[in-house]
Scaffold this motif. Structure first.
Motif, short mmCIF file in Angstrom:
data_model
loop_
_atom_site.label_atom_id
_atom_site.label_comp_id
_atom_site.label_asym_id
_atom_site.label_seq_id
_atom_site.Cartn_x
_atom_site.Cartn_y
_atom_site.Cartn_z
N SER A 428 1.42 -0.36 3.99
CA SER A 428 1.23 0.89 4.75
C SER A 428 1.27 2.11 3.84
O SER A 428 0.49 3.05 4.03
CB SER A 428 2.31 1.00 5.83
N SER A 429 2.17 2.10 2.86
CA SER A 429 2.29 3.24 1.95
C SER A 429 1.03 3.42 1.12
O SER A 429 0.51 4.54 1.00
CB SER A 429 3.50 3.03 1.05
N LEU A 430 0.52 2.33 0.56
CA LEU A 430 -0.71 2.41 -0.25
C LEU A 430 -1.89 2.83 0.62
O LEU A 430 -2.70 3.67 0.20
CB LEU A 430 -0.98 1.07 -0.91
N THR A 431 -1.99 2.27 1.82
CA THR A 431 -3.08 2.64 2.73
C THR A 431 -3.01 4.11 3.10
O THR A 431 -4.04 4.80 3.16
CB THR A 431 -3.03 1.76 3.99
N GLY A 432 -1.80 4.61 3.36
CA GLY A 432 -1.63 6.02 3.70
C GLY A 432 -2.05 6.95 2.58
O GLY A 432 -2.73 7.96 2.80
N LEU A 433 -1.66 6.61 1.35
CA LEU A 433 -2.06 7.44 0.20
C LEU A 433 -3.58 7.42 0.00
O LEU A 433 -4.19 8.44 -0.28
CB LEU A 433 -1.37 6.95 -1.06
N ASP A 434 -4.17 6.24 0.15
CA ASP A 434 -5.63 6.15 0.02
C ASP A 434 -6.33 6.93 1.12
O ASP A 434 -7.38 7.54 0.89
CB ASP A 434 -6.07 4.69 0.06
N TYR A 435 -5.76 6.92 2.31
CA TYR A 435 -6.34 7.67 3.43
C TYR A 435 -6.35 9.17 3.13
O TYR A 435 -7.31 9.88 3.44
CB TYR A 435 -5.55 7.39 4.70
N LEU A 436 -5.27 9.64 2.50
CA LEU A 436 -5.17 11.06 2.17
C LEU A 436 -5.97 11.43 0.91
O LEU A 436 -6.16 12.61 0.63
CB LEU A 436 -3.71 11.45 1.97
N GLY A 437 -6.41 10.40 0.17
CA GLY A 437 -7.19 10.67 -1.03
C GLY A 437 -6.39 10.77 -2.30
O GLY A 437 -6.90 11.21 -3.34
N TYR A 438 -5.10 10.34 -2.27
CA TYR A 438 -4.24 10.44 -3.45
C TYR A 438 -3.88 9.07 -4.01
O TYR A 438 -3.01 8.98 -4.87
CB TYR A 438 -2.95 11.19 -3.10
N GLY A 439 -4.52 8.04 -3.54
CA GLY A 439 -4.19 6.69 -3.98
C GLY A 439 -5.09 6.22 -5.12
O GLY A 439 -5.28 6.92 -6.11
N LEU A 440 -5.62 5.01 -4.96
CA LEU A 440 -6.44 4.41 -5.99
C LEU A 440 -7.74 5.18 -6.16
O LEU A 440 -8.32 5.68 -5.19
CB LEU A 440 -6.74 2.95 -5.63
N ARG A 441 -8.20 5.25 -7.39
CA ARG A 441 -9.40 6.02 -7.68
C ARG A 441 -10.64 5.35 -7.10
O ARG A 441 -10.75 4.12 -7.11
CB ARG A 441 -9.57 6.20 -9.19
N PRO A 442 -11.57 6.13 -6.55
CA PRO A 442 -12.84 5.56 -6.07
C PRO A 442 -13.60 4.98 -7.26
O PRO A 442 -13.44 5.46 -8.39
CB PRO A 442 -13.57 6.76 -5.47
#
Length: 499
Positions: A428-442
């Motif tokens: 959930s934490s990783l998904t939330g960060l990716d949703y906000l655009g601060y997670g894994l790089r595109p």
């Protein structure tokens, strides 16, 4: 000593070592009862099996979801493109356009026609990073397709996928559509209406997800459309065949995105194109990105939980066992460390550096271990005063032996019961960060990125949001079932008798 005696001595030592290992790792009767109880909880057992099987399969996703074939034979030689080096089109004389690597989907029929060989493509012949630019067939549904194509007086029942065969109009056209003019100057119109139910619901000029029926009336002299359902021939949107006209011919109906019948991403799910869950806004396969994102988030969460628990429990046990100044210093350090705003730091670093998988995991590890120490410390404080620990100390057992063989097995229950919930928290934490655009790089496949894209275009492409939410919620529910099963199976009240 002969060679035979040497080999015999080696195997006897190996057998003794194996026997010692089995004795040290043998499950206690209490643990066996707990595992037996877990197996009896059907929901938890099935959930664990499903998560394990799907995760193991996802580790070999390249064999199931890829734009490279599993096996290929050209000119009598076998190739394994999935796990081998890049095969250049010019080396085989199969460069169709200006591509460097072989376009395997395009050369498959060529190899068959020329007799040069064959290839076996995966069930989903796309990789998660590939933008599919091949022409897509016209849509059967009006979802995300605001333009409707009509082709009247056709002799065949099966419609064509050639956009030039249709007259393209706006789906929300209010008046009748002029299609011809008689010799005496009388204009002929076709009426179009939409409704939820041809027998009960009101007719409408506007298409929607709920209005699944399309009504057509031919050869009308007025452009003003009737509101009587009996004046129309009703056709369920999504039907592949054409509509039979009163004169025995057929009307073909198709939908598209462009005013001239163009189809561009996002494309709806289709078995023809093998985009089983459709494509995203730039033409990448949704199913491919879902499966690869599942592998990434599960791997991230498992590594995060394993390493943070290893560090946190080790430090927590040492704090509880050693105590004194060591315990006090670590308590103060952890209290200060936990006050650092972890989420803000991750967001700042993510916005500046666009973190990769390894760097994001490292940041999580640096800040994620401290919360795991408190439970291990409290349990160790209790266990270190037990009679069996005092007896081990009096017999001269080392600190490592006491911790590993006596204390750790008795506090491991809190670790096992908390693991599934920690794993779901990591996902959930990783998904939330990716949703906000601060997670894994595109363009790394991510459930968070798919959720963000799906929410921004849920009206035009509902399959993106629906498939992602379904996969995300389903996985979290299964992990929760596993956690509930472990908690019930390892409940100390079930197998413990207090005297």
């Amino acid at each position: 000593m002969t060679k035979a005696d040497t080999n015999k001595d080696f195997f006897s030592k190996l057998k003794a070592s194996w026997q010692l290992f089995r004795e040290r790792t043998a499950l206690s009767p209490l643990t066996k009862m707990r595992l037996h109880r877990f197996k009896q909880i059907k929901r938890a057992r099935i959930s664990l099996m499903f998560i394990l099987v799907t995760y193991i399969i996802s580790l070999f996703s390249e064999l199931l979801i890829n734009n490279r074939p599993i096996l290929m034979k050209i000119d009598g030689k076998l190739y394994f493109p999935t796990y081998s080096k890049v095969l250049y089109a010019t080396d085989f004389g199969l460069q169709l356009h200006n591509e460097l690597e072989l376009d395997y989907r395009a050369i498959k029929p060529i190899l068959k026609e020329t007799g040069r060989g064959w290839l076996i493509m995966p069930p989903v012949p796309y990789n998660p990073y590939e933008t599919d630019s091949t022409p897509a067939p016209l849509s059967l549904s009006n979802i995300g397709c605001p333009v409707m194509g009509l082709s009247l007086n056709k002799p065949g029942e099966m419609p064509s996928d050639d956009a030039s065969d249709y007259k393209w109009i706006d789906v929300s056209e209010v008046d009748g559509i002029r299609v011809s003019q008689d010799e005496d100057g009388t204009k002929r119109y076709v009426w179009i209406k939409f409704t939820e139910n041809p027998d009960k619901a009101r007719l409408s000029d506007f298409a929607s997800i709920k209005r699944k029926y399309l009504g057509i009336a031919w050869n009308k002299k007025s452009s003003i459309e009737s509101e009587d359902p009996k004046d129309y021939t009703w056709y369920k949107i999504g039907t592949e065949k054409g509509i039979a006209q009163p004169d025995g011919k057929y009307t073909w109906v198709r939908f598209a995105k462009g005013r001239s019948g163009e189809m561009y991403p996002p494309l709806a799910p289709s078995f023809k194109t093998k985009h089983f869950l459709g494509t995203d806004s730039i033409g990448r396969d949704i199913l491919a990105r879902l499966i690869y994102a599942y592998r990434i988030c599960m791997s991230f969460s498992l590594l995060f939980v394993f390493i943070t628990y290893l560090i946190g429990i080790t430090i927590g046990i040492l704090m509880g066992y050693i105590g004194g100044m060591f315990d006090t210093l670590f308590q103060r350090f952890i209290e200060i460390w936990e006050q650092i705003p972890f989420l803000y730091i991750v967001m700042i670093l993510g916005s500046i550096f666009h973190l990769s998988f390894g760097w994001l995991l490292l940041v999580y590890l640096v800040f994620g271990w401290s919360g795991k120490t408190w439970a291990a410390r409290a349990m160790t404080y209790r266990e270190r005063e037990r009679d069996y620990v005092l007896a081990a100390k009096s017999m001269g057992a080392s600190t490592m032996r006491i911790v590993m063989l006596h204390i750790l097995p008795n506090i491991i229950v809190i670790v096992i019961t908390a693991l599934p919930f920690a794993i779901s928290g990591g996902i959930s934490s990783l998904t939330g960060l990716d949703y906000l655009g601060y997670g894994l790089r595109p363009p790394t496949p991510s459930w968070g990125e798919l959720l963000s894209m799906g929410t921004s275009m849920y009206k035009d492409a509902p399959w993106i949001l629906s498939s992602t939410v379904t996969a995300f919620v389903f996985v979290l529910i299964l992990i929760t079932f596993i956690g509930e099963g472990l908690r019930e199976a390892f409940d100390p009240k079930r197998y413990t008798v207090y005297k």
